[in-house]
Design a protein around this motif. Structure first.
Motif, PDB file in Angstrom:
ATOM      1  N   GLY A   1       0.787  -1.226   0.000  1.00 50.01           N
ATOM      2  CA  GLY A   1       0.000   0.000   0.000  1.00 50.01           C
ATOM      3  C   GLY A   1       0.819   1.275   0.000  1.00 50.01           C
ATOM      4  N   LYS A   2       2.148   1.152   0.028  1.00 47.59           N
ATOM      5  CA  LYS A   2       3.015   2.318   0.086  1.00 47.59           C
ATOM      6  C   LYS A   2       3.433   2.770  -1.316  1.00 47.59           C
ATOM      7  N   THR A   3       3.923   3.992  -1.402  1.00 47.56           N
ATOM      8  CA  THR A   3       4.364   4.566  -2.668  1.00 47.56           C
ATOM      9  C   THR A   3       5.881   4.452  -2.780  1.00 47.56           C
ATOM     10  N   ILE A   4       6.335   3.892  -3.904  1.00 48.52           N
ATOM     11  CA  ILE A   4       7.763   3.645  -4.107  1.00 48.52           C
ATOM     12  C   ILE A   4       8.212   4.293  -5.408  1.00 48.52           C
ATOM     13  N   ALA A   5       9.269   5.068  -5.330  1.00 49.29           N
ATOM     14  CA  ALA A   5       9.845   5.684  -6.527  1.00 49.29           C
ATOM     15  C   ALA A   5      10.881   4.749  -7.137  1.00 49.29           C
ATOM     16  N   VAL A   6      10.898   4.676  -8.465  1.00 46.29           N
ATOM     17  CA  VAL A   6      11.881   3.853  -9.162  1.00 46.29           C
ATOM     18  C   VAL A   6      12.000   4.336 -10.597  1.00 46.29           C
ATOM     19  N   ALA A   7      13.192   4.201 -11.162  1.00 45.10           N
ATOM     20  CA  ALA A   7      13.393   4.526 -12.571  1.00 45.10           C
ATOM     21  C   ALA A   7      12.930   3.338 -13.405  1.00 45.10           C
ATOM     22  N   GLN A   8      11.968   3.569 -14.260  1.00 39.99           N
ATOM     23  CA  GLN A   8      11.379   2.486 -15.040  1.00 39.99           C
ATOM     24  C   GLN A   8      12.402   1.870 -15.988  1.00 39.99           C
ATOM     25  N   GLY A   9      12.438   0.537 -15.998  1.00 40.26           N
ATOM     26  CA  GLY A   9      13.332  -0.170 -16.894  1.00 40.26           C
ATOM     27  C   GLY A   9      14.755  -0.290 -16.382  1.00 40.26           C
ATOM     28  N   SER A  10      15.018   0.197 -15.186  1.00 42.83           N
ATOM     29  CA  SER A  10      16.359   0.116 -14.610  1.00 42.83           C
ATOM     30  C   SER A  10      16.516  -1.194 -13.854  1.00 42.83           C
ATOM     31  N   SER A  11      17.759  -1.513 -13.478  1.00 41.50           N
ATOM     32  CA  SER A  11      17.970  -2.706 -12.666  1.00 41.50           C
ATOM     33  C   SER A  11      17.322  -2.527 -11.295  1.00 41.50           C
ATOM     34  N   ALA A  12      17.188  -1.279 -10.843  1.00 37.56           N
ATOM     35  CA  ALA A  12      16.475  -1.021  -9.599  1.00 37.56           C
ATOM     36  C   ALA A  12      15.010  -1.438  -9.723  1.00 37.56           C
ATOM     37  N   HIS A  13      14.470  -1.299 -10.912  1.00 36.15           N
ATOM     38  CA  HIS A  13      13.098  -1.714 -11.176  1.00 36.15           C
ATOM     39  C   HIS A  13      12.969  -3.216 -10.958  1.00 36.15           C
ATOM     40  N   PHE A  14      13.913  -3.980 -11.515  1.00 37.75           N
ATOM     41  CA  PHE A  14      13.865  -5.425 -11.327  1.00 37.75           C
ATOM     42  C   PHE A  14      14.132  -5.793  -9.864  1.00 37.75           C
ATOM     43  N   GLN A  15      15.043  -5.064  -9.216  1.00 40.57           N
ATOM     44  CA  GLN A  15      15.318  -5.335  -7.811  1.00 40.57           C
ATOM     45  C   GLN A  15      14.076  -5.097  -6.961  1.00 40.57           C
ATOM     46  N   LEU A  16      13.289  -4.071  -7.304  1.00 35.82           N
ATOM     47  CA  LEU A  16      12.037  -3.810  -6.613  1.00 35.82           C
ATOM     48  C   LEU A  16      11.079  -4.984  -6.783  1.00 35.82           C
ATOM     49  N   VAL A  17      10.925  -5.445  -8.017  1.00 35.74           N
ATOM     50  CA  VAL A  17      10.034  -6.579  -8.291  1.00 35.74           C
ATOM     51  C   VAL A  17      10.474  -7.803  -7.494  1.00 35.74           C
ATOM     52  N   ALA A  18      11.783  -8.090  -7.519  1.00 32.59           N
ATOM     53  CA  ALA A  18      12.311  -9.261  -6.826  1.00 32.59           C
ATOM     54  C   ALA A  18      12.130  -9.154  -5.316  1.00 32.59           C
ATOM     55  N   SER A  19      12.345  -7.965  -4.768  1.00 36.99           N
ATOM     56  CA  SER A  19      12.191  -7.770  -3.322  1.00 36.99           C
ATOM     57  C   SER A  19      10.736  -7.946  -2.899  1.00 36.99           C
ATOM     58  N   LEU A  20       9.829  -7.442  -3.720  1.00 39.59           N
ATOM     59  CA  LEU A  20       8.409  -7.614  -3.422  1.00 39.59           C
ATOM     60  C   LEU A  20       8.009  -9.077  -3.509  1.00 39.59           C
ATOM     61  N   GLN A  21       8.505  -9.773  -4.530  1.00 43.44           N
ATOM     62  CA  GLN A  21       8.195 -11.195  -4.675  1.00 43.44           C
ATOM     63  C   GLN A  21       8.660 -11.982  -3.459  1.00 43.44           C
TER      64      GLN A  21
END
Length: 340
Positions: free
Chosen positions: A136-156
């Protein structure tokens, strides 16, 4: 969707990433050129040119290098696709987006390092203590960056998906402003941003990408350059020099931090922290089946999220001809995490 708007996980200082993405040609061509070949190399401030110079690997060239400076990987890969650049270094995600856009690229070299610099950070006074708290929180990320994938992986890993959070796709300049003003609850970033946030006392790490993302970065060449016998030979020599220089960085973190700080304008303490956490941990590795499989997971993830327009078979954009040229100590097979 134009991948040129995405910022990759390359190690750039904050001041540089506050500027718009783009490329600018450098007039500097290094000494050499007895072969009559000029290698057009895409770079970023404090990147390959600085590493090669610091390690003394720009001496004795038999070809010229013309450097072009880019603020991120996606526009660099657009230049590779346009044959304006023969080779350049990017993070682990831009090649996936370039391949998904149908760009003509060839991954010819790789480095592997720590992923502790890939982090989800929260304001210092935040009540969040683990990734599961991000629901439910808001997270900033650069789209298409490795940080984007790291966000997805951390959430998973926490049992969440992107649909469980509010994702604010922001380039670093806007993300920094949003993070500093409290408009977002967390920020998915990479070094040296991670080190900057920690050292200036504005944030703390919630979770890192270590064990979740593959820690790879790539050298990507234009297929047309590889088809040219003379340029291919120059690329092979360039990759050998870069591998030796990267090993020099690994063995001399403090010396490299001084060079990197001067080249980028980073404060020395931030540069040194970033070098110790991630930038100085990189070693050259083969673009082998394990690396390809790990990248395929990134491609499949972004395809499932409908963030790339078509299926990417990462093996099809890999050229292994230079794998055998790596220093013996770096050729051992490696395993990489495949989140999900």
């Amino acid at each position: 969707m134009r991948t040129a708007r995405f910022a990759p996980a390359l190690l750039l200082p904050l001041a540089l990433l506050l500027t718009a993405c783009g490329g600018s040609s450098s007039a500097d061509s290094r000494s050499g050129g007895s072969s009559g070949v000029t290698l057009n190399v895409g770079d970023q401030k404090g990147g390959s040119e600085a590493i090669l110079a610091a390690a003394g690997e720009l001496d004795g060239l038999t070809y010229k290098i013309k450097w072009s400076t880019f603020t991120s990987g996606p526009p660099l890969l657009e230049a590779v696709n346009a044959k304006a650049v023969d080779i350049g270094g990017v993070g682990n995600t831009p090649p996936v987006f370039a391949a998904g856009a149908g760009s003509k690229i060839a991954v010819v070299g790789a480095t592997h390092g720590s992923s502790y610099g890939e982090a989800l950070v929260v304001p210092k006074g935040s009540s969040l203590t683990k990734a599961a708290d991000l629901k439910g929180k808001t997270i900033a990320v650069a789209q298409g960056s490795s940080a984007h994938f790291q966000l997805v992986a951390s959430l998973q890993q926490a049992g969440l998906t992107l649909s469980d959070v509010k994702v604010s796709y922001l380039q670093p300049a806007d993300a920094l402003a949003a993070f500093s003003s409290g408009k977002v609850d967390a920020w998915a970033i990479w070094d040296p941003f991670t080190s900057q946030v920690l050292l200036n006392g504005t944030g703390r790490i919630l979770t890192t990408g270590q064990g979740l993302v593959n820690g790879l970065a790539f050298q990507v060449a234009a297929p047309s350059a590889l088809a040219d016998k003379a340029k291919s030979a120059a690329i092979g020599d360039y990759l050998k020099r870069l591998a030796r220089a990267q090993n020099w960085v690994y063995k001399h973190p403090e010396a490299w931090a001084k060079v990197w700080a001067k080249a980028t304008g980073l404060p020395y303490d931030v540069a040194l922290a970033s070098v110790r956490r991630s930038n100085g941990t990189r070693v050259p590795v083969a673009v082998d089946d394990a690396a390809i499989a790990s990248e395929q997971k990134i491609a499949d993830t972004f395809e499932q999220l409908k963030l790339i327009p078509k299926h990417v078979d990462f093996a099809e954009v890999v050229d292994k001809r230079f794998n055998g040229d790596l220093p013996p100590s770096t050729t051992a097979a490696r395993t990489y995490p495949k989140a999900g």
